[in-house]
Scaffold this motif. Structure first.
Motif, PDB file in Angstrom:
ATOM      1  N   ASP A   1       0.845  -1.199   0.000  1.00 25.42           N
ATOM      2  CA  ASP A   1       0.000   0.000   0.000  1.00 25.42           C
ATOM      3  C   ASP A   1       0.876   1.243   0.000  1.00 25.42           C
ATOM      4  OD1 ASP A   1      -2.004   1.886   0.298  1.00 25.42           O
ATOM      5  OD2 ASP A   1      -3.225   0.559   1.536  1.00 25.42           O
TER       6      ASP A   1
ATOM      7  N   THR B   1       0.058   4.250  -1.002  1.00 25.78           N
ATOM      8  CA  THR B   1      -0.681   5.464  -0.636  1.00 25.78           C
ATOM      9  C   THR B   1      -0.644   5.689   0.871  1.00 25.78           C
ATOM     10  OG1 THR B   1      -2.185   5.170  -2.508  1.00 25.78           O
ATOM     11  CG2 THR B   1      -2.895   6.664  -0.764  1.00 25.78           C
TER      12      THR B   1
ATOM     13  N   ASP C   1      -6.244   6.191   7.381  1.00 22.90           N
ATOM     14  CA  ASP C   1      -7.252   5.813   6.400  1.00 22.90           C
ATOM     15  C   ASP C   1      -8.171   6.990   6.065  1.00 22.90           C
ATOM     16  OD1 ASP C   1      -8.758   3.516   4.954  1.00 22.90           O
ATOM     17  OD2 ASP C   1     -10.328   4.425   6.178  1.00 22.90           O
TER      18      ASP C   1
ATOM     19  N   GLY D   1      -6.401   9.280   3.824  1.00 22.19           N
ATOM     20  CA  GLY D   1      -6.312   8.671   2.498  1.00 22.19           C
ATOM     21  C   GLY D   1      -7.583   8.857   1.692  1.00 22.19           C
ATOM     22  N   HIS D   2      -8.736   8.596   2.320  1.00 17.89           N
ATOM     23  CA  HIS D   2     -10.016   8.753   1.621  1.00 17.89           C
ATOM     24  C   HIS D   2     -10.326  10.217   1.318  1.00 17.89           C
ATOM     25  CE1 HIS D   2     -11.734   4.695   1.527  1.00 17.89           C
ATOM     26  NE2 HIS D   2     -11.198   4.493   2.714  1.00 17.89           N
TER      27      HIS D   2
ATOM     28  N   SER E   1      -7.047  11.429  -1.357  1.00 15.37           N
ATOM     29  CA  SER E   1      -6.608  10.617  -2.498  1.00 15.37           C
ATOM     30  C   SER E   1      -7.815   9.911  -3.117  1.00 15.37           C
ATOM     31  CB  SER E   1      -5.558   9.582  -2.068  1.00 15.37           C
ATOM     32  OG  SER E   1      -5.235   8.719  -3.148  1.00 15.37           O
TER      33      SER E   1
ATOM     34  N   TYR F   1      -6.988   6.296  -4.026  1.00 20.78           N
ATOM     35  CA  TYR F   1      -7.082   5.357  -2.907  1.00 20.78           C
ATOM     36  C   TYR F   1      -8.541   5.019  -2.608  1.00 20.78           C
ATOM     37  CZ  TYR F   1      -6.970   3.623   1.895  1.00 20.78           C
ATOM     38  OH  TYR F   1      -7.158   2.859   3.031  1.00 20.78           O
TER      39      TYR F   1
ATOM     40  N   ARG G   1      -9.907   2.723  -5.252  1.00 22.30           N
ATOM     41  CA  ARG G   1      -9.286   1.395  -5.154  1.00 22.30           C
ATOM     42  C   ARG G   1      -9.954   0.573  -4.052  1.00 22.30           C
ATOM     43  NH1 ARG G   1      -4.274  -0.942  -6.519  1.00 22.30           N
ATOM     44  NH2 ARG G   1      -3.559   1.005  -7.463  1.00 22.30           N
TER      45      ARG G   1
ATOM     46  N   GLU H   1      -2.506  -3.169  -4.144  1.00 23.35           N
ATOM     47  CA  GLU H   1      -1.927  -2.421  -3.024  1.00 23.35           C
ATOM     48  C   GLU H   1      -2.507  -2.895  -1.702  1.00 23.35           C
ATOM     49  OE1 GLU H   1      -1.780   1.791  -3.080  1.00 23.35           O
ATOM     50  OE2 GLU H   1      -0.881   1.930  -5.075  1.00 23.35           O
TER      51      GLU H   1
END
Length: 338
Positions: free
Chosen positions: A106, A108, A166, A169-170, A173, A176, A179, A264
């Motif tokens: 991963d 990201t 997390d 990330g959300h 990105s 991400y 994905r 990832e």
């Protein structure tokens, strides 16, 4: 006169036939509509039972409608490849590079974690210079942070740090975020096709916290798995059951591989499968055989039902219920494609 009479008779006969055909078409349409309504009603009941936590009742409803015309034709109806020992070369002939699929990294979240660490160090140095913090104070602050990190690791399994990373990330990105949705859609679709009922899903750790109220639960797809757990607890897992859960475990990484060329997320899925196979006493050769068959079977199923997976992912991104997602799968897959 005879010719005219014959023509009139033929015309009347054709008109009568057209009326009959028209009636048949209306009956078929009405029947089809009734079946769709019936399926939707059952799926609404499934959602209700799942929301109450009654997995057995939900599964019973699904099995009652399983395989029936206009019912749940796709549940457990996937056409699978013969189970035997497949070599790496055979997987390559099917366009599968196991290194890219079974070794997820991963990048990201890893990048976010490194940036947070750098930001913490820079912020600490800035605070030291601006506030004239003494070395003793720095020591106590570091000790406090270490205590919080240890508490998170021990008590919440890294849930707090995972939640922070997390969520970032959300939020920042889109790649991400997309994905993760595709990954979970892969789990959901394969589970349904091999005959395991999904009972819920979350796309982010924050969603999981809101739904479950626990930091120990991460985002993912959950399944009605009491039958599987009964077999595991008895120490005797049937080959059929193992095949199903092996494919489900590898469905996320397989989906990422097919869409992006490499995986990832899903390292935890692979580790859990590895632990299960070791717990069942599998030798390395036997475990490799199980994983290779599962990868090939899962990838071919995902390729065959790519359109269904795409529509399912879109529905999951909007937070549709399990019943609604099942209905989308049923409407997206033709009986001849199973």
């Amino acid at each position: 006169m005879v010719g005219l009479a014959l023509t009139q008779c033929v015309g009347v006969a054709l008109t009568s036939q057209l009326k009959v055909v028209s009636c048949e078409v209306r009956v078929r349409i009405r029947c089809s509509s009734n079946v769709d309504v019936s399926r939707q009603q059952v799926l609404e009941k499934v959602d209700m039972e799942l929301s109450k936590g009654d997995d057995r009742a939900a599964l019973s409803l699904v099995k009652d409608l399983q395989g029936k015309d206009g019912g749940l034709r796709c549940f457990g109806a996937a056409r699978q490849v013969p189970q035997r020992l497949y070599t790496l070369d055979e997987l390559k002939l099917n366009g599968i590079e196991t290194l890219s699929l079974l070794s997820p990294e991963d990048t990201t979240l890893g990048s976010i974690e490194r940036n947070l660490q750098i930001a913490a160090i820079v912020g600490g140095l800035a605070a030291w210079n601006a506030l004239a913090i003494s070395p003793q104070q720095i020591f106590y602050i570091s000790l406090g942070l270490l205590f919080l990190w240890t508490l998170d690791s021990v008590s919440f399994g890294g849930g707090i740090s995972g939640l922070v990373v997390d969520t970032i990330g959300h939020s920042f990105s889109q790649k991400y975020h997309n994905r993760v949705i595709q990954h979970e859609a892969g789990h959901f679709l394969i589970a349904y096709l091999v005959g395991i009922l999904p009972k819920g899903y979350t796309i982010s750790n924050l969603d999981a916290l809101k739904k479950e109220g626990s930091l120990n639960i991460q985002a993912g797809t959950a399944f009605v798995d009491f039958e599987f757990l009964q077999e595991v607890n008895s120490g005797k897992v049937s080959a059929t059951t193992l095949n199903k859960f092996s494919c489900i475990a590898l469905a996320g990484v397989s989906t990422e591989y097919l869409i992006y060329g490499f995986a990832e997320g899903g390292l935890d899925d692979i580790r859990k499968l590895d632990l299960l196979l070791k717990g069942l006493g599998f030798t390395q050769k036997k475990a490799d055989s199980q994983v290779r068959w599962s990868v090939l079977n899962t990838v071919l199923l995902l390729r065959r039902h790519e359109a269904a997976r795409a529509k399912l992912a879109e529905a999951m991104s909007m937070g549709k219920s399990v019943g609604s997602c099942i209905d989308i799968i049923e409407n997206s897959i033709d009986a001849s494609d199973l």
